[in-house]
Design a protein around this motif. Sequence first.
Motif, PDB file in Angstrom:
ATOM      1  N   ARG A 136       0.828  -1.197   0.000  1.00 49.40           N
ATOM      2  CA  ARG A 136       0.000   0.000   0.000  1.00 49.40           C
ATOM      3  C   ARG A 136       0.870   1.258   0.000  1.00 49.40           C
ATOM      4  O   ARG A 136       0.595   2.221  -0.725  1.00 49.40           O
ATOM      5  N   ARG A 137       1.885   1.262   0.833  1.00 46.91           N
ATOM      6  CA  ARG A 137       2.802   2.404   0.874  1.00 46.91           C
ATOM      7  C   ARG A 137       3.428   2.651  -0.494  1.00 46.91           C
ATOM      8  O   ARG A 137       3.534   3.789  -0.967  1.00 46.91           O
ATOM      9  N   ASP A 138       3.851   1.571  -1.148  1.00 45.31           N
ATOM     10  CA  ASP A 138       4.500   1.712  -2.445  1.00 45.31           C
ATOM     11  C   ASP A 138       3.538   2.226  -3.522  1.00 45.31           C
ATOM     12  O   ASP A 138       3.943   2.953  -4.437  1.00 45.31           O
ATOM     13  N   VAL A 139       2.260   1.860  -3.410  1.00 51.83           N
ATOM     14  CA  VAL A 139       1.259   2.357  -4.363  1.00 51.83           C
ATOM     15  C   VAL A 139       1.107   3.872  -4.241  1.00 51.83           C
ATOM     16  O   VAL A 139       1.096   4.592  -5.246  1.00 51.83           O
ATOM     17  N   ILE A 140       0.998   4.376  -3.022  1.00 51.73           N
ATOM     18  CA  ILE A 140       0.800   5.821  -2.873  1.00 51.73           C
ATOM     19  C   ILE A 140       2.060   6.585  -3.257  1.00 51.73           C
ATOM     20  O   ILE A 140       1.995   7.678  -3.837  1.00 51.73           O
ATOM     21  N   LEU A 141       3.239   6.016  -2.991  1.00 51.93           N
ATOM     22  CA  LEU A 141       4.475   6.694  -3.373  1.00 51.93           C
ATOM     23  C   LEU A 141       4.607   6.765  -4.889  1.00 51.93           C
ATOM     24  O   LEU A 141       5.017   7.804  -5.442  1.00 51.93           O
ATOM     25  N   ALA A 142       4.268   5.681  -5.565  1.00 53.96           N
ATOM     26  CA  ALA A 142       4.322   5.680  -7.030  1.00 53.96           C
ATOM     27  C   ALA A 142       3.339   6.706  -7.604  1.00 53.96           C
ATOM     28  O   ALA A 142       3.659   7.411  -8.577  1.00 53.96           O
ATOM     29  N   ALA A 143       2.147   6.799  -7.000  1.00 55.06           N
ATOM     30  CA  ALA A 143       1.158   7.771  -7.463  1.00 55.06           C
ATOM     31  C   ALA A 143       1.651   9.200  -7.248  1.00 55.06           C
ATOM     32  O   ALA A 143       1.459  10.074  -8.099  1.00 55.06           O
ATOM     33  N   CYS A 144       2.293   9.444  -6.109  1.00 52.12           N
ATOM     34  CA  CYS A 144       2.818  10.783  -5.845  1.00 52.12           C
ATOM     35  C   CYS A 144       3.896  11.164  -6.862  1.00 52.12           C
ATOM     36  O   CYS A 144       3.941  12.304  -7.345  1.00 52.12           O
ATOM     37  N   GLU A 145       4.769  10.207  -7.170  1.00 52.20           N
ATOM     38  CA  GLU A 145       5.820  10.482  -8.146  1.00 52.20           C
ATOM     39  C   GLU A 145       5.228  10.791  -9.527  1.00 52.20           C
ATOM     40  O   GLU A 145       5.767  11.596 -10.283  1.00 52.20           O
ATOM     41  N   GLU A 146       4.100  10.157  -9.831  1.00 55.81           N
ATOM     42  CA  GLU A 146       3.496  10.336 -11.148  1.00 55.81           C
ATOM     43  C   GLU A 146       2.636  11.596 -11.239  1.00 55.81           C
ATOM     44  O   GLU A 146       2.652  12.282 -12.274  1.00 55.81           O
ATOM     45  N   PHE A 147       1.920  11.933 -10.172  1.00 58.39           N
ATOM     46  CA  PHE A 147       0.870  12.943 -10.295  1.00 58.39           C
ATOM     47  C   PHE A 147       1.120  14.257  -9.556  1.00 58.39           C
ATOM     48  O   PHE A 147       0.440  15.244  -9.847  1.00 58.39           O
ATOM     49  N   LEU A 148       2.015  14.320  -8.604  1.00 54.19           N
ATOM     50  CA  LEU A 148       2.183  15.545  -7.823  1.00 54.19           C
ATOM     51  C   LEU A 148       3.298  16.418  -8.396  1.00 54.19           C
ATOM     52  O   LEU A 148       4.339  15.902  -8.818  1.00 54.19           O
TER      53      LEU A 148
ATOM     54  N   ARG B 268       6.431  18.211  -8.278  1.00 55.19           N
ATOM     55  CA  ARG B 268       7.563  18.202  -7.363  1.00 55.19           C
ATOM     56  C   ARG B 268       8.115  19.607  -7.107  1.00 55.19           C
ATOM     57  O   ARG B 268       8.876  19.817  -6.163  1.00 55.19           O
ATOM     58  N   GLU B 269       7.729  20.565  -7.925  1.00 51.66           N
ATOM     59  CA  GLU B 269       8.192  21.931  -7.706  1.00 51.66           C
ATOM     60  C   GLU B 269       7.681  22.494  -6.379  1.00 51.66           C
ATOM     61  O   GLU B 269       8.335  23.354  -5.771  1.00 51.66           O
ATOM     62  N   VAL B 270       6.515  22.021  -5.936  1.00 50.25           N
ATOM     63  CA  VAL B 270       5.922  22.596  -4.721  1.00 50.25           C
ATOM     64  C   VAL B 270       5.536  21.549  -3.677  1.00 50.25           C
ATOM     65  O   VAL B 270       5.158  21.909  -2.557  1.00 50.25           O
ATOM     66  N   VAL B 271       5.602  20.266  -4.015  1.00 52.53           N
ATOM     67  CA  VAL B 271       5.238  19.204  -3.068  1.00 52.53           C
ATOM     68  C   VAL B 271       6.446  18.282  -2.878  1.00 52.53           C
ATOM     69  O   VAL B 271       7.059  17.852  -3.857  1.00 52.53           O
ATOM     70  N   SER B 272       6.773  17.986  -1.637  1.00 52.48           N
ATOM     71  CA  SER B 272       7.880  17.079  -1.339  1.00 52.48           C
ATOM     72  C   SER B 272       7.470  16.119  -0.236  1.00 52.48           C
ATOM     73  O   SER B 272       6.526  16.375   0.520  1.00 52.48           O
ATOM     74  N   TRP B 273       8.193  15.009  -0.126  1.00 56.27           N
ATOM     75  CA  TRP B 273       7.856  13.998   0.877  1.00 56.27           C
ATOM     76  C   TRP B 273       9.028  13.063   1.081  1.00 56.27           C
ATOM     77  O   TRP B 273       9.964  13.018   0.282  1.00 56.27           O
ATOM     78  N   LYS B 274       8.960  12.314   2.177  1.00 54.08           N
ATOM     79  CA  LYS B 274       9.912  11.247   2.461  1.00 54.08           C
ATOM     80  C   LYS B 274       9.131   9.944   2.589  1.00 54.08           C
ATOM     81  O   LYS B 274       8.069   9.921   3.217  1.00 54.08           O
TER      82      LYS B 274
END
Length: 541
Positions: free
Chosen positions: A424-436, A438-444
């Motif tokens: 589940r964690r990997d699904v949301i991380l992959a979605a963030c990399e694809e859709f968010l 990165r100029e204004v959103v960051s995460w660990k």
Amino acid sequence: MAPPSAVEVTAESDTSALTALSPLSLKGVSKRRAAAGRLIAGVAAEANVESFKGATQHLHKPKAKRWDHHFSAESASRKGNSLKQAAKYLRTPGLISLGGGLPSSEYFPFDELDIKVPQIGHFSPAETHQNGAIVKAGKHDLAEGKSIYDISTAFNYGQGSGSAQLLRWITEHTEIIHNPPYRDWFCTMTVGSTSALDMALRLFTQRGDFIVTEEYTFATAVETAAPMGVGCIGVAMDGQGLLTTSLDSILSSWDPSAHNGARKPFILYTVPTGQNPTGATQSLQRRKDIYRVCQKHDVYIFEDEPYYFLQMQPYTGSNAPDAPPPASHEEFLSSLVPSLLSMDVDGRVMRMDSFSKVVAPGSRVGWITASEQVVQRYMKHADVSTQGPSGMSQLILFKLLDEHWGHAGYLDWLVHIRLEYTRRRDVILAACEEFLPREVVSWKPPMAGMFHWLKIDYTKHPAYPRLSVPEIEESIFLKSIDHGALVMRGSWFYAETTATHNTMFFRATYAAAPFDKIREAIRRFGEAVRESFGMTDGMVG
């Protein structure tokens, strides 16, 4: 890869055993039970936690510090339930009891309880539906010699500590996982960790006090403390949770005159693993440093750990092969960051555990581990308030955890849950990399828990500084709702609700939604952020 299989320990004699190399065999649970004899605990039976621990394993350890100087006036005045004190006489041979107001089980409209549960190593919903095991509980199984726990016992009144039958399993589990390094540690059951926190605050604090906690913290903890007149002081955080330098600075420089005359805080409330809301996990060294600061300032620690077993596989990236799962119980347990309880030489930690995140929140069963002195005071409160968890829930959990899975099977289940939450964690991380953007959103990438913490660079918002940080946060939140995605505003998790903050976060959870819904929600949130920042040309359709 399937989880490691169950491990059995078979007694050969009074002094030896055939064992497999595992933490369970090293603790000798089966041998210990065989030596102790059959547990007989009827209605409202007292539980002797000391008898559930290793007979000699803890004798070399020091005893816990005493905490009389920190107990509240309310706690000091509690005398417990006088009627329940009579329960110790129920063990008297031949005694006919006309004492307790216990309803006759003859009038319980339940004769048998059947529960379908997963077989060890076959934990998927489909496997359980097709080939799950049926565990049964009858009304009079104890009297008929079929089980040590039954409907007539579980469905009646009980002690605030919970039933001896389930408490034995909990005590053994705590010893297997944490093995507290002082002698007189005890466990007692709770009605979940929120109730445990409420009672713990009443045990130690009084109106006008402050406790210290992460600057972003579990909102319900703040809301539990506030009506008691107890405030929260936020400790600065980084990717590993609260910073010890900030904790030490707050405690070292405490000025009562700046806090309405309040005495220096002596309670730390912390969620060390998969922290809610940030998802941060304290490293081993960070936990050691936190403990040392608490020793320095004589601070008592509430260790709230609902996500402890949701420590996940290392994140390898969206296109990298998955890290292999633990190959054995030993490997699984050694991969867990040791708890504060496991390094508590003073007895200054009250650890709050729960079945809510790894079995079912509706069970409303958890437990605390602390020194005998603290646990005894907690139980006096429980006996005149919650009285203990639901007996129906206790019976179901006992049948699953003790009679069906055992300790080894439960570890297998926890490995399974670990792998599921990793996916589940990997699904949301992959979605963030694809859709968010990165100029204004960051995460660990989170290491544990259920939450993904998204940082927003509000300084790049076209309306900043004309609009304030809270106004920009609200506009993004409402824009996300308009796009059909709900993520939580980070400001809802401030420990100090009236303080000014210069950061902006949103919390997303990957705990329950189907994978495709997780991806779609992140896509919609990405659209909302782009629209709010005037980046519509870069929208992903």
